[in-house]
Design a protein around this motif. Structure first.
Motif, PDB file in Angstrom:
ATOM      1  N   ILE A  25       0.835  -1.201   0.000  1.00 49.97           N
ATOM      2  CA  ILE A  25       0.000   0.000   0.000  1.00 49.97           C
ATOM      3  C   ILE A  25       0.872   1.253   0.000  1.00 49.97           C
ATOM      4  O   ILE A  25       0.572   2.250  -0.670  1.00 49.97           O
ATOM      5  CB  ILE A  25      -0.944  -0.019   1.220  1.00 49.97           C
ATOM      6  CG1 ILE A  25      -2.010  -1.110   1.025  1.00 49.97           C
ATOM      7  CG2 ILE A  25      -1.616   1.339   1.406  1.00 49.97           C
ATOM      8  CD1 ILE A  25      -2.914  -1.297   2.204  1.00 49.97           C
ATOM      9  N   ALA A  26       1.980   1.226   0.758  1.00 53.58           N
ATOM     10  CA  ALA A  26       2.888   2.375   0.759  1.00 53.58           C
ATOM     11  C   ALA A  26       3.472   2.607  -0.637  1.00 53.58           C
ATOM     12  O   ALA A  26       3.574   3.750  -1.100  1.00 53.58           O
ATOM     13  CB  ALA A  26       4.010   2.147   1.774  1.00 53.58           C
ATOM     14  N   LEU A  27       3.848   1.524  -1.320  1.00 54.97           N
ATOM     15  CA  LEU A  27       4.389   1.666  -2.681  1.00 54.97           C
ATOM     16  C   LEU A  27       3.332   2.212  -3.642  1.00 54.97           C
ATOM     17  O   LEU A  27       3.625   3.056  -4.485  1.00 54.97           O
ATOM     18  CB  LEU A  27       4.903   0.314  -3.170  1.00 54.97           C
ATOM     19  CG  LEU A  27       6.200  -0.195  -2.529  1.00 54.97           C
ATOM     20  CD1 LEU A  27       6.477  -1.618  -2.969  1.00 54.97           C
ATOM     21  CD2 LEU A  27       7.368   0.702  -2.895  1.00 54.97           C
ATOM     22  N   LEU A  28       2.092   1.721  -3.495  1.00 58.93           N
ATOM     23  CA  LEU A  28       1.015   2.213  -4.358  1.00 58.93           C
ATOM     24  C   LEU A  28       0.746   3.691  -4.091  1.00 58.93           C
ATOM     25  O   LEU A  28       0.526   4.469  -5.022  1.00 58.93           O
ATOM     26  CB  LEU A  28      -0.252   1.390  -4.130  1.00 58.93           C
ATOM     27  CG  LEU A  28      -0.198  -0.064  -4.600  1.00 58.93           C
ATOM     28  CD1 LEU A  28      -1.492  -0.776  -4.238  1.00 58.93           C
ATOM     29  CD2 LEU A  28       0.046  -0.144  -6.093  1.00 58.93           C
ATOM     30  N   ALA A  29       0.741   4.081  -2.801  1.00 61.72           N
ATOM     31  CA  ALA A  29       0.526   5.488  -2.473  1.00 61.72           C
ATOM     32  C   ALA A  29       1.636   6.354  -3.064  1.00 61.72           C
ATOM     33  O   ALA A  29       1.387   7.439  -3.616  1.00 61.72           O
ATOM     34  CB  ALA A  29       0.464   5.665  -0.961  1.00 61.72           C
ATOM     35  N   LEU A  30       2.876   5.873  -2.972  1.00 62.40           N
ATOM     36  CA  LEU A  30       3.997   6.613  -3.543  1.00 62.40           C
ATOM     37  C   LEU A  30       3.855   6.737  -5.056  1.00 62.40           C
ATOM     38  O   LEU A  30       4.117   7.792  -5.641  1.00 62.40           O
ATOM     39  CB  LEU A  30       5.309   5.911  -3.185  1.00 62.40           C
ATOM     40  CG  LEU A  30       6.601   6.573  -3.685  1.00 62.40           C
ATOM     41  CD1 LEU A  30       6.709   7.989  -3.116  1.00 62.40           C
ATOM     42  CD2 LEU A  30       7.807   5.743  -3.279  1.00 62.40           C
ATOM     43  N   ALA A  31       3.427   5.633  -5.708  1.00 61.19           N
ATOM     44  CA  ALA A  31       3.243   5.671  -7.168  1.00 61.19           C
ATOM     45  C   ALA A  31       2.152   6.663  -7.561  1.00 61.19           C
ATOM     46  O   ALA A  31       2.289   7.408  -8.537  1.00 61.19           O
ATOM     47  CB  ALA A  31       2.895   4.271  -7.683  1.00 61.19           C
ATOM     48  N   ILE A  32       1.058   6.705  -6.773  1.00 56.09           N
ATOM     49  CA  ILE A  32      -0.039   7.630  -7.078  1.00 56.09           C
ATOM     50  C   ILE A  32       0.412   9.072  -6.896  1.00 56.09           C
ATOM     51  O   ILE A  32       0.120   9.948  -7.715  1.00 56.09           O
ATOM     52  CB  ILE A  32      -1.257   7.306  -6.191  1.00 56.09           C
ATOM     53  CG1 ILE A  32      -1.864   5.954  -6.613  1.00 56.09           C
ATOM     54  CG2 ILE A  32      -2.322   8.397  -6.304  1.00 56.09           C
ATOM     55  CD1 ILE A  32      -2.940   5.456  -5.689  1.00 56.09           C
ATOM     56  N   LEU A  33       1.143   9.345  -5.781  1.00 51.81           N
ATOM     57  CA  LEU A  33       1.645  10.698  -5.560  1.00 51.81           C
ATOM     58  C   LEU A  33       2.599  11.115  -6.680  1.00 51.81           C
ATOM     59  O   LEU A  33       2.567  12.259  -7.162  1.00 51.81           O
ATOM     60  CB  LEU A  33       2.355  10.769  -4.201  1.00 51.81           C
ATOM     61  CG  LEU A  33       1.450  10.669  -2.965  1.00 51.81           C
ATOM     62  CD1 LEU A  33       2.297  10.629  -1.702  1.00 51.81           C
ATOM     63  CD2 LEU A  33       0.479  11.843  -2.915  1.00 51.81           C
ATOM     64  N   LEU A  34       3.447  10.179  -7.086  1.00 51.92           N
ATOM     65  CA  LEU A  34       4.372  10.466  -8.177  1.00 51.92           C
ATOM     66  C   LEU A  34       3.621  10.768  -9.462  1.00 51.92           C
ATOM     67  O   LEU A  34       3.956  11.699 -10.201  1.00 51.92           O
ATOM     68  CB  LEU A  34       5.311   9.272  -8.384  1.00 51.92           C
ATOM     69  CG  LEU A  34       6.315   9.373  -9.542  1.00 51.92           C
ATOM     70  CD1 LEU A  34       7.255  10.544  -9.303  1.00 51.92           C
ATOM     71  CD2 LEU A  34       7.097   8.079  -9.669  1.00 51.92           C
ATOM     72  N   LEU A  35       2.578   9.995  -9.720  1.00 48.71           N
ATOM     73  CA  LEU A  35       1.783  10.218 -10.934  1.00 48.71           C
ATOM     74  C   LEU A  35       1.098  11.579 -10.891  1.00 48.71           C
ATOM     75  O   LEU A  35       1.046  12.291 -11.895  1.00 48.71           O
ATOM     76  CB  LEU A  35       0.744   9.104 -11.082  1.00 48.71           C
ATOM     77  CG  LEU A  35      -0.147   9.194 -12.323  1.00 48.71           C
ATOM     78  CD1 LEU A  35       0.697   9.079 -13.579  1.00 48.71           C
ATOM     79  CD2 LEU A  35      -1.192   8.103 -12.290  1.00 48.71           C
ATOM     80  N   LEU A  36       0.559  11.959  -9.707  1.00 48.86           N
ATOM     81  CA  LEU A  36      -0.082  13.265  -9.595  1.00 48.86           C
ATOM     82  C   LEU A  36       0.929  14.386  -9.854  1.00 48.86           C
ATOM     83  O   LEU A  36       0.618  15.374 -10.528  1.00 48.86           O
ATOM     84  CB  LEU A  36      -0.695  13.415  -8.203  1.00 48.86           C
ATOM     85  CG  LEU A  36      -1.922  12.528  -7.908  1.00 48.86           C
ATOM     86  CD1 LEU A  36      -2.355  12.694  -6.465  1.00 48.86           C
ATOM     87  CD2 LEU A  36      -3.066  12.878  -8.850  1.00 48.86           C
ATOM     88  N   ALA A  37       2.138  14.227  -9.285  1.00 49.12           N
ATOM     89  CA  ALA A  37       3.169  15.243  -9.521  1.00 49.12           C
ATOM     90  C   ALA A  37       3.524  15.343 -11.003  1.00 49.12           C
ATOM     91  O   ALA A  37       3.684  16.439 -11.553  1.00 49.12           O
ATOM     92  CB  ALA A  37       4.416  14.917  -8.692  1.00 49.12           C
ATOM     93  N   VAL A  38       3.642  14.183 -11.652  1.00 49.93           N
ATOM     94  CA  VAL A  38       3.958  14.180 -13.085  1.00 49.93           C
ATOM     95  C   VAL A  38       2.823  14.806 -13.890  1.00 49.93           C
ATOM     96  O   VAL A  38       3.051  15.565 -14.832  1.00 49.93           O
ATOM     97  CB  VAL A  38       4.242  12.742 -13.558  1.00 49.93           C
ATOM     98  CG1 VAL A  38       4.375  12.690 -15.079  1.00 49.93           C
ATOM     99  CG2 VAL A  38       5.507  12.228 -12.922  1.00 49.93           C
ATOM    100  N   ALA A 271      -3.662   1.542 -13.338  1.00 51.11           N
ATOM    101  CA  ALA A 271      -4.062   2.935 -13.544  1.00 51.11           C
ATOM    102  C   ALA A 271      -2.874   3.829 -13.852  1.00 51.11           C
ATOM    103  O   ALA A 271      -2.895   4.591 -14.832  1.00 51.11           O
ATOM    104  CB  ALA A 271      -4.830   3.443 -12.323  1.00 51.11           C
ATOM    105  N   PRO A 272      -1.766   3.792 -13.058  1.00 49.92           N
ATOM    106  CA  PRO A 272      -0.604   4.609 -13.444  1.00 49.92           C
ATOM    107  C   PRO A 272      -0.053   4.253 -14.820  1.00 49.92           C
ATOM    108  O   PRO A 272       0.345   5.134 -15.580  1.00 49.92           O
ATOM    109  CB  PRO A 272       0.425   4.306 -12.333  1.00 49.92           C
ATOM    110  CG  PRO A 272      -0.391   3.869 -11.170  1.00 49.92           C
ATOM    111  CD  PRO A 272      -1.572   3.162 -11.752  1.00 49.92           C
ATOM    112  N   LEU A 273      -0.051   2.954 -15.158  1.00 51.02           N
ATOM    113  CA  LEU A 273       0.473   2.563 -16.471  1.00 51.02           C
ATOM    114  C   LEU A 273      -0.385   3.127 -17.599  1.00 51.02           C
ATOM    115  O   LEU A 273       0.124   3.593 -18.610  1.00 51.02           O
ATOM    116  CB  LEU A 273       0.531   1.034 -16.572  1.00 51.02           C
ATOM    117  CG  LEU A 273       1.726   0.362 -15.876  1.00 51.02           C
ATOM    118  CD1 LEU A 273       1.621  -1.141 -16.040  1.00 51.02           C
ATOM    119  CD2 LEU A 273       3.028   0.855 -16.428  1.00 51.02           C
ATOM    120  N   VAL A 274      -1.724   3.092 -17.408  1.00 47.61           N
ATOM    121  CA  VAL A 274      -2.620   3.633 -18.434  1.00 47.61           C
ATOM    122  C   VAL A 274      -2.369   5.124 -18.622  1.00 47.61           C
ATOM    123  O   VAL A 274      -2.337   5.637 -19.742  1.00 47.61           O
ATOM    124  CB  VAL A 274      -4.086   3.362 -18.037  1.00 47.61           C
ATOM    125  CG1 VAL A 274      -5.036   4.143 -18.948  1.00 47.61           C
ATOM    126  CG2 VAL A 274      -4.399   1.875 -18.150  1.00 47.61           C
TER     127      VAL A 274
END
Length: 510
Positions: A25-38, A271-274
């Motif tokens: 879950i921590a990795l997924l949260a980090l990936a989502i935050l990274l995606l939002l920043a991008v 979702a991040p990959l899409v």
């Protein structure tokens, strides 16, 4: 309120407990935050690039209008002089057409320049000179029409008309030079913004892939732990029923957890990959716009384009986008494989009586054309019947037979034999024997691991087939082992209970 406080306490305890699910879950949260920043960075850069493109187009329009004004002035002067020299009305028509179009072109240039503090004084000077030049032209044409050619020639010889034209040419050339300088600077800014956008998205894609790889590694580690628990369970004394029951319950819970984790990884990472794929398509479109812009500039002002800019837009950007596409496609295949494993693990088993000889023969018939093309054969001997889950059995035998066909030995025709017999211990034993490439002894266990493959990798696959087979066999209460030597073929041994007992239905079958 009590329910909310209880939920918060439970969530707090979950966060304080170091578990695999918390890590994922921590990795997924980090990936989502990274995606939002991008997403935010990409949006800002796209807006900035759009603004740069608008200013580039504006500069080109100003330059074009300035050139049109100068061209029409020259046409008007040419028509005037031709009429004075020949008194032919067709020259006057050239003059009149240019004079009629000049106000609109000047108005367009004035609208484009607007409140530009640098260009406004020059435009005002052009307009003042234009009106004076038009009065002088009208005066010479009027004198010529009334036959006073000498006076008209005297006006021209005074040089005032040439001076006015030279001054207007200087001002219009200055306007063109200012806009050319701005155009070059804005083009460089647009190219830099494009390069930054590509770099940010490429870095984000790489980081997301790294996070996804870490998640897959965590799942794989957990699967290995469960496999170790399976092996420990196999060594437990069969007569210690209570111990077997306890360990089976623990294993069931662990399997359910890993299936949930696999589903989380495969579902939420998609979702991040899409999004990365979508932004990659947008980057391709932006690259095409820049390429078109550069092509236009190359035709009109080749000196304003730097070779590095052309290489960045036409070579570096497509190469970076291709790398992102290839990486996301590979990650998508891995996620699909994990999702398939998770879904199959959650499917409810449905026991039924199976005619194994007919069932395996139908599987062999499905690959019959491949075997015939290779000059081989599949022999299905009479097999003992079984009461188990049909779909799982079909997938197990289908995977093993398909592997035997796929990894055949190139130096001899395929020969696959499926045979079996019922044992005295309430279990049935099946064997799938082939004369294919074989497996090295050190890889006998490796080939059953998740995402692991052995031998020459000349066939497509993600390393999930035999891991899925062993997982399915164990869900049915069976075992699978391998006997093989490199280059000498392989024999897979399958053992199943004669009757599958589904948890919750045991009382009905006693």
């Amino acid at each position: 309120m009590k329910r909310i406080r209880s939920a918060l306490r439970t969530f707090g305890a979950f966060l304080r407990t170091p578990t695999l699910s918390r890590s994922i879950i921590a990795l997924l949260a980090l990936a989502i935050l990274l995606l939002l920043a991008v997403n935010a960075a990409t949006f800002v850069m796209i807006q900035r690039t759009t603004a740069y493109n608008d200013t580039v187009d504006h500069s080109q329009q100003v330059r074009l209008a300035a050139k049109d004004v100068l061209s029409l002035l020259v046409d008007a002067e040419t028509g005037q002089r031709g009429f004075m020299l020949t008194a032919r009305p067709e020259y006057l028509r050239v003059h009149d057409r240019a004079v009629a179009e000049l106000p609109d072109v000047l108005a367009r240039l004035d609208g484009l320049i607007g409140d530009d503090a640098e260009l406004n004084p020059r435009l005002a000077r052009v307009q003042s000179l234009y009106h004076e030049r038009m009065r002088l032209m009208d005066e010479t044409i009027a004198l010529t029409r009334t036959g006073r050619i000498g006076e008209a020639v005297s006006l021209i010889r005074s040089g005032r008309g040439k001076t006015l034209m030279d001054q207007m040419r200087v001002e219009l050339t200055a306007i063109d030079a200012v806009e050319a300088q701005r155009l070059a600077e804005r083009t460089r800014q647009s190219e830099r913004a494009s390069a930054v956008t590509v770099s940010v998205n490429a870095l984000a894609a790489l980081l997301i892939l790294i996070l996804a790889g870490i998640s897959v590694w965590l799942v794989r580690r957990y699967v290995e732990e469960i496999e170790a628990a399976h092996m420990e369970l196999d060594r437990v004394n069969a007569g210690l029923e209570n111990q077997v029951r306890d360990r089976t319950a623990e294993l069931t819970r662990a399997n359910e957890e890993i299936q949930r984790f696999a589903y989380i990884v495969s579902h939420d990472l998609r979702a991040p990959l899409v999004n990365v794929m979508g932004y990659t398509s947008e980057l391709e479109q932006v690259g095409k716009v820049f390429g078109h812009q550069l092509s236009t500039l190359a035709q009109t002002h080749p000196e304003a384009i730097e070779p590095e800019a052309i290489r960045a837009v036409r070579e570096d950007v497509p190469e970076a986008v291709g790398f992102i596409r290839a990486s996301t496609a590979k990650m998508d295949r891995l996620i699909n494989a994990i999702l398939k494993l998770s879904r199959d693990g959650r499917r409810a088993l449905v026991p039924e009586a199976l005619g194994m000889t007919a069932l395996v023969q139908s599987i062999a018939d499905s690959v019959h054309h491949q075997v015939i093309e290779a000059g081989g054969e599949i022999v299905v001997r009479t097999l003992p019947e079984l009461e188990s889950d049909r779909l799982s059995i079909e997938q197990i035998f289908g995977n093993l037979i398909d592997n035997a066909v796929k990894y055949r030995h190139p130096g001899r025709p395929i020969r696959i034999v499926v045979e079996g017999e019922a044992g005295d211990d309430g279990r049935v034993h099946y064997r799938i024997v082939d004369n294919g490439r074989g497996v090295s002894e050190r890889d006998h266990e490796r080939i059953f691991e998740l995402f692991r493959r052995a031998g020459k990798q000349d066939q497509p696959g993600e390393g999930l087939g035999l891991a899925f087979v062993r997982n399915s066999v164990r869900r049915l209460g069976g075992t699978i082992t391998l006997e093989s030597e490199l280059g000498q073929g392989s024999t897979f041994h399958l053992k199943f209970p004669t009757r599958l007992i589904v948890p919750g239905d045991a009382g009905d079958r006693l």
